[in-house]
Design an enzyme around this catalytic site. Structure first.
Site, PDB file in Angstrom:
ATOM      1  N   ASN A 109       0.868  -1.184   0.000  1.00  0.00           N
ATOM      2  CA  ASN A 109       0.000   0.000   0.000  1.00  0.00           C
ATOM      3  C   ASN A 109       0.901   1.230   0.000  1.00  0.00           C
ATOM      4  OD1 ASN A 109      -1.827   2.032   0.469  1.00  0.00           O
ATOM      5  ND2 ASN A 109      -2.286   1.437   2.597  1.00  0.00           N
ATOM      6  N   TRP A 110       0.974   1.892  -1.152  1.00  0.00           N
ATOM      7  CA  TRP A 110       1.894   3.027  -1.285  1.00  0.00           C
ATOM      8  C   TRP A 110       1.302   4.316  -0.733  1.00  0.00           C
ATOM      9  CZ3 TRP A 110       3.503   1.762  -7.061  1.00  0.00           C
ATOM     10  CH2 TRP A 110       4.317   0.626  -7.056  1.00  0.00           C
ATOM     11  N   HIS A 150      -9.548   0.911   4.833  1.00  0.00           N
ATOM     12  CA  HIS A 150      -8.257   1.097   5.513  1.00  0.00           C
ATOM     13  C   HIS A 150      -8.480   2.022   6.716  1.00  0.00           C
ATOM     14  CE1 HIS A 150      -4.176   2.399   6.324  1.00  0.00           C
ATOM     15  NE2 HIS A 150      -3.772   1.309   5.691  1.00  0.00           N
ATOM     16  N   GLU A 208      -6.944   4.436   7.782  1.00  0.00           N
ATOM     17  CA  GLU A 208      -6.790   5.877   7.505  1.00  0.00           C
ATOM     18  C   GLU A 208      -8.049   6.430   6.847  1.00  0.00           C
ATOM     19  OE1 GLU A 208      -2.995   5.561   5.488  1.00  0.00           O
ATOM     20  OE2 GLU A 208      -2.126   4.916   7.394  1.00  0.00           O
ATOM     21  N   GLU A 232      -5.586  -5.371  10.308  1.00  0.00           N
ATOM     22  CA  GLU A 232      -4.571  -4.342  10.526  1.00  0.00           C
ATOM     23  C   GLU A 232      -4.867  -3.618  11.840  1.00  0.00           C
ATOM     24  OE1 GLU A 232      -2.503  -3.026   6.724  1.00  0.00           O
ATOM     25  OE2 GLU A 232      -4.303  -1.825   6.872  1.00  0.00           O
ATOM     26  N   SER A 287       3.295  -2.685  10.229  1.00  0.00           N
ATOM     27  CA  SER A 287       4.751  -2.724  10.424  1.00  0.00           C
ATOM     28  C   SER A 287       5.365  -4.075  10.050  1.00  0.00           C
ATOM     29  CB  SER A 287       5.115  -2.326  11.862  1.00  0.00           C
ATOM     30  OG  SER A 287       4.646  -1.014  12.136  1.00  0.00           O
ATOM     31  N   GLY A 303       2.783  -1.263   4.320  1.00  0.00           N
ATOM     32  CA  GLY A 303       2.846   0.165   4.022  1.00  0.00           C
ATOM     33  C   GLY A 303       4.288   0.590   3.799  1.00  0.00           C
ATOM     34  N   GLY A 304       4.924   1.087   4.854  1.00  0.00           N
ATOM     35  CA  GLY A 304       6.261   1.685   4.753  1.00  0.00           C
ATOM     36  C   GLY A 304       7.275   0.825   4.026  1.00  0.00           C
TER      37      GLY A 304
END
Ligand code: PEP
Length: 253
Positions: free
Chosen positions: A9-10, A95, A97, A167, A212, A233-234
């Site tokens: 997920n960018w 998500h 967010e 998540e 993470s 993600g990261g």
């Protein structure tokens, strides 16, 4: 057996040149003997670029959200048909967010999930609790409520064409990964909840862990019975880190 999906997920990161070199690096690292499926979720403007570079590589791609309506006066929004036109196989829905920063309720998420399927996309339904909810002992209640909204609207049969991503909000972007035991417990809860309605569908449902995930923890997570991959993600923003997770995938029995 369910095949492992490693999805990047960018979020709202990247530029044409950054995504071009990121995808080149991932494509260069593909290994035909690795059983994982890879998927990436770029920001909308980069979908044509991803389509042109990833087509034929086996890497799938998807949108990060969608609007439940097929078209119309919804400034700033994107529909399932538009995502399909750019070759998307998947779309993220719910998500944390989107839920937390943009106020998407369980019902809103369920509508997006149903719209994704109606448009021929596979929704990746994100669920998970906040740290306050976990500390209050409400993890299962929260996750059950997030699933129930989708089950009520779309029914259990819809899970034949869906992926779930557990998540925990407290693990997203924080470096605090859930332990494999913590993650497995919630994954088993999700699978059991679907199995109470249909055991076959539950057995085939892929449930990803997100929060993470890194090359250093992915193998332990993916070794658990009910963890069928990761939503990353990261660590999906550099080819080296994303490939380190991909390389943790081994053939399952
Ligand atoms: C995510 O945003 O879906 C996510 C899991 O992020 P990170 O891997 O950075 O925690």
């Amino acid at each position: 057996m369910r095949n492992i999906l490693v999805a990047g997920n960018w979020k709202m990161h990247g530029s044409e040149s950054m995504i071009s070199s990121l995808l080149n690096g991932v494509i260069d690292g593909l290994d035909a003997s690795n059983p994982a499926e890879l998927a990436v979720f770029p920001p909308f403007p980069f979908l044509p670029l991803v389509k042109s570079k990833a087509s034929g590589t086996g890497i799938a791609w998807g949108g990060q959200t969608l609007n439940p309506y097929p078209q119309g006066a919804h400034t700033g929004e994107v529909s399932a048909d538009m995502l399909r036109e750019f070759g998307c196989r998947y779309v993220l829905v719910g998500h944390s967010e989107r839920r937390g920063l943009y106020g998407e309720s369980n019902r809103d998420v369920a509508e997006r999930y149903a719209a994704a399927q109606a448009g021929g996309l596979i929704p990746v339904l994100c669920v998970g609790e906040t740290i306050a909810q976990r500390e209050a002992g409400d993890t299962e209640t929260v996750v059950a409520g997030q699933l129930d909204a989708v089950l009520d609207l779309a029914g259990v049969a819809s899970f034949t064409q869906a992926v779930v991503a557990y998540e925990p909000v407290w693990a997203i972007g924080t470096g605090h990964t859930a332990t494999p035991e913590q993650a497995q417990a919630v994954h088993a809860f999700i699978r059991d909840k679907i199995a109470a309605l249909d055991g076959t569908i539950a057995g085939q449902l892929r449930i990803l862990y997100g929060g993470s995930v890194k090359g250093s923890n992915a193998a332990d997570l993916f070794a658990r019975d009910d963890i069928d991959g990761g939503l990353v993600g990261g660590a999906s923003l550099t080819a080296e880190d994303f490939l380190a997770i991909y390389r943790c995938v081994t053939t399952r029995d």
